[in-house]
Design an enzyme around this catalytic site. Structure first.
Site, mmCIF file in Angstrom:
data_model
loop_
_atom_site.group_PDB
_atom_site.id
_atom_site.type_symbol
_atom_site.label_atom_id
_atom_site.label_comp_id
_atom_site.label_asym_id
_atom_site.label_seq_id
_atom_site.Cartn_x
_atom_site.Cartn_y
_atom_site.Cartn_z
ATOM 1 N N HIS A 84 0.854 -1.197 0.000
ATOM 2 C CA HIS A 84 0.000 0.000 0.000
ATOM 3 C C HIS A 84 0.890 1.248 0.000
ATOM 4 O O HIS A 84 1.903 1.296 0.703
ATOM 5 C CB HIS A 84 -0.926 -0.006 1.221
ATOM 6 N N GLU A 156 -3.972 1.542 -7.477
ATOM 7 C CA GLU A 156 -4.409 2.675 -6.666
ATOM 8 C C GLU A 156 -3.525 3.888 -6.957
ATOM 9 O O GLU A 156 -2.431 4.023 -6.367
ATOM 10 C CB GLU A 156 -4.281 2.336 -5.172
ATOM 11 N N GLY A 162 -8.055 8.934 -1.031
ATOM 12 C CA GLY A 162 -8.564 9.867 -0.031
ATOM 13 C C GLY A 162 -8.777 11.282 -0.542
ATOM 14 O O GLY A 162 -9.022 12.200 0.246
HETATM 15 P P1 PGA Z 1 -9.692 5.674 -0.303
HETATM 16 O O1 PGA Z 1 -8.467 4.707 0.004
HETATM 17 O O2 PGA Z 1 -10.843 4.808 -0.747
HETATM 18 O O3 PGA Z 1 -9.957 6.382 0.993
HETATM 19 O O4 PGA Z 1 -9.270 6.599 -1.383
HETATM 20 C C1 PGA Z 1 -8.203 3.582 -0.789
HETATM 21 C C2 PGA Z 1 -7.017 2.863 -0.242
HETATM 22 O O5 PGA Z 1 -6.087 3.523 0.237
HETATM 23 O O6 PGA Z 1 -6.954 1.617 -0.276
#
Ligand code: PGA
Length: 239
Positions: A84, A156, A162
């Site tokens: 991540h 991602e 976020g």
């Molecule tokens: P988010 O995060 O949905 O808050 O954008 C996704 C993640 O970090 O896995």
């Protein structure tokens, strides 16, 4: 049907967990939840398919503050998130660290969600494919592929996490197709998830993207009402 993975990160307090577990009990078959490690047992004992957000790089019993893969397995955890961007950036997790964690997960038969994604600068400079190729290759070329049983690659974009911003559906479709090409060229069987500001409002549109096998949801996964809506949308097999 698209897979739904809920990365609760570090948002919920213990007092939130009982309500969350109760409200989502009848939906629990629709997703895998990755709670804070200290809450994992609350989910496992209520029958939830539960993952862990991180594991230690090695199995040894003298690592203060770490949770090893065998410990995670022993409490009923089935999956782990590796790579991540928050851990790559805040905990300085290098490819060596990620390779070690991958090895631990594979040796202990944990399902793996491996996260990759470009920064905003890399996106603007149109370097996304190069970044993704490197993040895939620096780890996947170093592990024992014969041990892979259940692997998901989560695309991602760091700038989408976020932030309320997402790439366009065309961009997600093109990039996830690129990831699938990499996987098939390297004989790796894995699903591809999209993550980054997925919520109950945009998941229906995102579910129409053919190459996307599911979603890794962060912030929105801490609101059980949003999770219920997302379950209902992805459960509709016409989507
Ligand atoms: P988010 O995060 O949905 O808050 O954008 C996704 C993640 O970090 O896995």
């Amino acid at each position: 049907m698209k897979k739904l993975m809920l990365n609760q990160k570090s948002g919920l307090k213990y007092s939130d967990i009982e309500t969350y577990v109760t409200k989502l009990k009848s939906y629990q078959k629709n997703f895998v939840v990755f709670p804070s490690s200290i809450y994992i047992n609350e989910f496992v004992k209520s029958g939830y398919n539960t993952g862990i957000q991180n594991i230690a790089e090695k199995t040894a019993d003298n690592q203060t503050g770490e949770i090893t893969a065998p410990q995670a397995i022993s409490i009923g955890v089935k999956s782990v998130i590796i790579g991540h961007s928050e851990r790559r950036n805040n905990q300085n997790e290098t490819s060596e660290v990620l390779i070690n964690k991958f090895g631990e997960a594979l040796n202990n038969k944990l399902n793996i969600v491996y996260c990759i994604g470009e920064s905003l600068v890399e996106y603007k400079m149109k370097n996304t494919n190069t970044v993704l190729f490197n993040e895939l290759d620096e780890v996947l070329s170093k592990i024992d592929k014969s041990l892979i049983k259940n692997l998901y690659i989560a695309y991602e974009p760091i700038w989408a996490i976020g932030s309320g911003m997402t790439p366009t559906t065309l961009e997600i479709s093109t990039i996830t197709a690129y990831i699938k090409d990499y996987l098939s060229n390297n004989n790796i069987k894995a699903g591809v998830l999209y993550g980054g500001s997925v919520n109950d409002k945009n998941i229906e549109e995102l579910s129409k993207i053919e190459n996307v096998d599911g979603f890794l949801v962060g912030g929105a996964s801490n609101d059980y009402n949003k999770v219920i809506k997302m379950c209902e949308i992805v459960n509709d097999s016409t989507k």
